[in-house]
Design a protein around this motif. Structure first.
Motif, PDB file in Angstrom:
ATOM      1  N   ASP A  53      87.372   7.670  48.735  1.00  0.00           N
ATOM      2  CA  ASP A  53      88.080   8.797  49.342  1.00  0.00           C
ATOM      3  C   ASP A  53      88.204   9.867  48.258  1.00  0.00           C
ATOM      4  OD1 ASP A  53      89.944  10.604  50.299  1.00  0.00           O
ATOM      5  OD2 ASP A  53      91.208   9.090  51.244  1.00  0.00           O
ATOM      6  N   PRO A  54      87.198  10.758  48.164  1.00  0.00           N
ATOM      7  CA  PRO A  54      87.172  11.742  47.083  1.00  0.00           C
ATOM      8  C   PRO A  54      88.413  12.645  47.029  1.00  0.00           C
ATOM      9  CG  PRO A  54      85.032  11.648  48.167  1.00  0.00           C
ATOM     10  CD  PRO A  54      85.977  10.823  49.005  1.00  0.00           C
ATOM     11  N   ALA A  55      88.994  12.986  48.189  1.00  0.00           N
ATOM     12  CA  ALA A  55      90.186  13.856  48.184  1.00  0.00           C
ATOM     13  C   ALA A  55      91.370  13.133  47.527  1.00  0.00           C
ATOM     14  CB  ALA A  55      90.540  14.277  49.604  1.00  0.00           C
ATOM     15  N   ARG A  56      91.521  11.872  47.871  1.00  0.00           N
ATOM     16  CA  ARG A  56      92.587  11.049  47.256  1.00  0.00           C
ATOM     17  C   ARG A  56      92.358  10.942  45.740  1.00  0.00           C
ATOM     18  NH1 ARG A  56      97.413   8.840  46.103  1.00  0.00           N
ATOM     19  NH2 ARG A  56      97.262   6.662  45.508  1.00  0.00           N
ATOM     20  N   GLU A  57      91.104  10.711  45.360  1.00  0.00           N
ATOM     21  CA  GLU A  57      90.799  10.599  43.924  1.00  0.00           C
ATOM     22  C   GLU A  57      91.119  11.891  43.178  1.00  0.00           C
ATOM     23  OE1 GLU A  57      86.877   9.040  43.022  1.00  0.00           O
ATOM     24  OE2 GLU A  57      87.019   7.665  44.724  1.00  0.00           O
ATOM     25  N   ALA A  58      90.788  13.038  43.787  1.00  0.00           N
ATOM     26  CA  ALA A  58      91.057  14.321  43.126  1.00  0.00           C
ATOM     27  C   ALA A  58      92.567  14.491  42.919  1.00  0.00           C
ATOM     28  CB  ALA A  58      90.493  15.463  43.961  1.00  0.00           C
ATOM     29  N   ALA A  59      93.360  14.090  43.926  1.00  0.00           N
ATOM     30  CA  ALA A  59      94.823  14.192  43.809  1.00  0.00           C
ATOM     31  C   ALA A  59      95.342  13.250  42.712  1.00  0.00           C
ATOM     32  CB  ALA A  59      95.483  13.872  45.145  1.00  0.00           C
ATOM     33  N   GLN A  60      94.771  12.041  42.659  1.00  0.00           N
ATOM     34  CA  GLN A  60      95.197  11.071  41.638  1.00  0.00           C
ATOM     35  C   GLN A  60      94.873  11.587  40.228  1.00  0.00           C
ATOM     36  OE1 GLN A  60      93.045   7.917  43.911  1.00  0.00           O
ATOM     37  NE2 GLN A  60      94.537   6.562  42.942  1.00  0.00           N
ATOM     38  N   ILE A  61      93.671  12.146  40.066  1.00  0.00           N
ATOM     39  CA  ILE A  61      93.253  12.652  38.754  1.00  0.00           C
ATOM     40  C   ILE A  61      94.166  13.800  38.310  1.00  0.00           C
ATOM     41  CG2 ILE A  61      91.381  13.850  37.489  1.00  0.00           C
ATOM     42  CD1 ILE A  61      90.662  10.919  37.981  1.00  0.00           C
ATOM     43  N   ALA A  62      94.448  14.726  39.243  1.00  0.00           N
ATOM     44  CA  ALA A  62      95.310  15.865  38.904  1.00  0.00           C
ATOM     45  C   ALA A  62      96.698  15.370  38.480  1.00  0.00           C
ATOM     46  CB  ALA A  62      95.422  16.804  40.096  1.00  0.00           C
ATOM     47  N   LYS A  69      99.711  14.480  29.915  1.00  0.00           N
ATOM     48  CA  LYS A  69     100.234  15.537  29.030  1.00  0.00           C
ATOM     49  C   LYS A  69     101.688  15.257  28.682  1.00  0.00           C
ATOM     50  CE  LYS A  69      97.141  19.001  30.905  1.00  0.00           C
ATOM     51  NZ  LYS A  69      97.065  19.877  32.068  1.00  0.00           N
ATOM     52  N   GLU A  70     102.476  14.878  29.683  1.00  0.00           N
ATOM     53  CA  GLU A  70     103.896  14.559  29.436  1.00  0.00           C
ATOM     54  C   GLU A  70     104.033  13.396  28.453  1.00  0.00           C
ATOM     55  OE1 GLU A  70     105.412  15.362  33.963  1.00  0.00           O
ATOM     56  OE2 GLU A  70     106.108  13.525  32.984  1.00  0.00           O
ATOM     57  N   ALA A  71     103.093  12.448  28.547  1.00  0.00           N
ATOM     58  CA  ALA A  71     103.185  11.211  27.752  1.00  0.00           C
ATOM     59  C   ALA A  71     102.444  11.306  26.406  1.00  0.00           C
ATOM     60  CB  ALA A  71     102.628  10.046  28.564  1.00  0.00           C
ATOM     61  N   ASP A  72     101.995  12.529  26.054  1.00  0.00           N
ATOM     62  CA  ASP A  72     101.229  12.713  24.806  1.00  0.00           C
ATOM     63  C   ASP A  72      99.965  11.856  24.764  1.00  0.00           C
ATOM     64  OD1 ASP A  72     102.807  14.636  23.614  1.00  0.00           O
ATOM     65  OD2 ASP A  72     104.151  13.138  22.712  1.00  0.00           O
ATOM     66  N   LEU A  73      99.344  11.681  25.917  1.00  0.00           N
ATOM     67  CA  LEU A  73      98.080  10.948  25.992  1.00  0.00           C
ATOM     68  C   LEU A  73      96.996  11.966  26.302  1.00  0.00           C
ATOM     69  CD1 LEU A  73      96.742   8.045  26.201  1.00  0.00           C
ATOM     70  CD2 LEU A  73      97.074   8.250  28.660  1.00  0.00           C
ATOM     71  N   ASP A  74      95.817  11.813  25.696  1.00  0.00           N
ATOM     72  CA  ASP A  74      94.712  12.740  25.930  1.00  0.00           C
ATOM     73  C   ASP A  74      94.359  12.735  27.432  1.00  0.00           C
ATOM     74  OD1 ASP A  74      92.348  14.123  26.054  1.00  0.00           O
ATOM     75  OD2 ASP A  74      91.228  12.792  24.731  1.00  0.00           O
ATOM     76  N   PRO A  75      94.531  13.878  28.140  1.00  0.00           N
ATOM     77  CA  PRO A  75      94.269  13.901  29.581  1.00  0.00           C
ATOM     78  C   PRO A  75      92.826  13.531  29.927  1.00  0.00           C
ATOM     79  CG  PRO A  75      95.215  15.992  28.845  1.00  0.00           C
ATOM     80  CD  PRO A  75      94.971  15.180  27.626  1.00  0.00           C
ATOM     81  N   GLU A  76      91.876  13.871  29.048  1.00  0.00           N
ATOM     82  CA  GLU A  76      90.470  13.525  29.297  1.00  0.00           C
ATOM     83  C   GLU A  76      90.283  12.008  29.280  1.00  0.00           C
ATOM     84  OE1 GLU A  76      87.404  14.755  30.232  1.00  0.00           O
ATOM     85  OE2 GLU A  76      88.774  16.347  30.856  1.00  0.00           O
ATOM     86  N   PHE A  77      90.978  11.365  28.343  1.00  0.00           N
ATOM     87  CA  PHE A  77      90.912   9.898  28.268  1.00  0.00           C
ATOM     88  C   PHE A  77      91.532   9.292  29.529  1.00  0.00           C
ATOM     89  CE2 PHE A  77      93.105   5.898  27.453  1.00  0.00           C
ATOM     90  CZ  PHE A  77      92.005   5.102  27.158  1.00  0.00           C
ATOM     91  N   ALA A  78      92.690   9.820  29.950  1.00  0.00           N
ATOM     92  CA  ALA A  78      93.375   9.306  31.146  1.00  0.00           C
ATOM     93  C   ALA A  78      92.451   9.426  32.362  1.00  0.00           C
ATOM     94  CB  ALA A  78      94.675  10.077  31.377  1.00  0.00           C
ATOM     95  N   LYS A  79      91.751  10.567  32.441  1.00  0.00           N
ATOM     96  CA  LYS A  79      90.838  10.802  33.562  1.00  0.00           C
ATOM     97  C   LYS A  79      89.680   9.793  33.536  1.00  0.00           C
ATOM     98  CE  LYS A  79      88.007  14.664  35.066  1.00  0.00           C
ATOM     99  NZ  LYS A  79      87.742  16.093  34.887  1.00  0.00           N
ATOM    100  N   LYS A  80      89.089   9.614  32.352  1.00  0.00           N
ATOM    101  CA  LYS A  80      87.970   8.659  32.228  1.00  0.00           C
ATOM    102  C   LYS A  80      88.423   7.247  32.594  1.00  0.00           C
ATOM    103  CE  LYS A  80      86.301  10.145  28.072  1.00  0.00           C
ATOM    104  NZ  LYS A  80      85.729   9.926  26.751  1.00  0.00           N
ATOM    105  N   ILE A  86      88.677   3.146  39.208  1.00  0.00           N
ATOM    106  CA  ILE A  86      88.350   3.449  40.610  1.00  0.00           C
ATOM    107  C   ILE A  86      86.907   3.043  40.925  1.00  0.00           C
ATOM    108  CG2 ILE A  86      88.005   5.335  42.276  1.00  0.00           C
ATOM    109  CD1 ILE A  86      90.561   6.639  41.197  1.00  0.00           C
ATOM    110  N   ALA A  87      85.990   3.235  39.969  1.00  0.00           N
ATOM    111  CA  ALA A  87      84.589   2.837  40.197  1.00  0.00           C
ATOM    112  C   ALA A  87      84.510   1.330  40.461  1.00  0.00           C
ATOM    113  CB  ALA A  87      83.730   3.225  38.991  1.00  0.00           C
ATOM    114  N   GLU A  88      85.292   0.554  39.722  1.00  0.00           N
ATOM    115  CA  GLU A  88      85.332  -0.899  39.913  1.00  0.00           C
ATOM    116  C   GLU A  88      85.908  -1.227  41.303  1.00  0.00           C
ATOM    117  OE1 GLU A  88      84.123  -3.167  37.884  1.00  0.00           O
ATOM    118  OE2 GLU A  88      84.977  -5.005  38.747  1.00  0.00           O
ATOM    119  N   VAL A  89      86.992  -0.520  41.664  1.00  0.00           N
ATOM    120  CA  VAL A  89      87.627  -0.745  42.975  1.00  0.00           C
ATOM    121  C   VAL A  89      86.620  -0.464  44.103  1.00  0.00           C
ATOM    122  CG1 VAL A  89      89.417   0.096  44.569  1.00  0.00           C
ATOM    123  CG2 VAL A  89      89.977  -0.269  42.140  1.00  0.00           C
ATOM    124  N   ILE A  90      85.868   0.629  43.960  1.00  0.00           N
ATOM    125  CA  ILE A  90      84.898   0.983  45.012  1.00  0.00           C
ATOM    126  C   ILE A  90      83.832  -0.121  45.150  1.00  0.00           C
ATOM    127  CG2 ILE A  90      83.085   2.659  45.648  1.00  0.00           C
ATOM    128  CD1 ILE A  90      84.998   4.854  44.505  1.00  0.00           C
TER     129      ILE A  90
END
Ligand code: PRE
Length: 98
Positions: A53-62, A69-80, A86-90
């Motif tokens: 469900d790409p729309a759900r994934e986009a909302a989750q990523i955002a 950012k709030e948690a001082d974690l690299d957002p790019e890493f969090a996204k990856k 999610i790839a495993e779940v699919i």
């Protein structure tokens, strides 16, 4: 062993103990997440819904980028990381559909 080296060894031990506890939290958290996604996979298969469900994934990523950012974690890493999970779940969802 000098006092400085002893102190460093103690600090290292303390950090490693915390890291081990946090790794356990991550493993249990992922285990719980996969229990829910397995149930979602069955539900989707029973109702002929697509595995992804790409729309759900986009909302989750955002959302995750903001949390990172709030948690001082690299957002790019969090996204990856989320995309990796999610790839495993699919893949699991696809197995339910065959
Ligand atoms: O929410 C869903 O529809 C799911 O299948 C779960 C999940 C996820 O792992 O968060 C996995 C695949 C979808 O593309 C979106 C989200």
């Amino acid at each position: 062993m000098t006092d400085t080296v002893k102190r460093a060894a103690e600090l290292l031990k303390g950090h490693r103990a915390s890291i081990d506890r946090l790794d356990a939290i991550l493993v249990y958290t992922l285990g719980e997440r996969f229990k829910h996604t397995q149930a979602v996979g069955k539900l989707k298969a029973e109702h002929d819904l697509p595995p992804s469900d790409p729309a759900r994934e986009a909302a989750q990523i955002a959302r995750l980028e903001d949390l990172a950012k709030e948690a001082d974690l690299d957002p790019e890493f969090a996204k990856k990381f989320l995309n990796f999970i999610i790839a495993e779940v699919i893949q699991h969802h696809k197995q339910h559909q065959t």
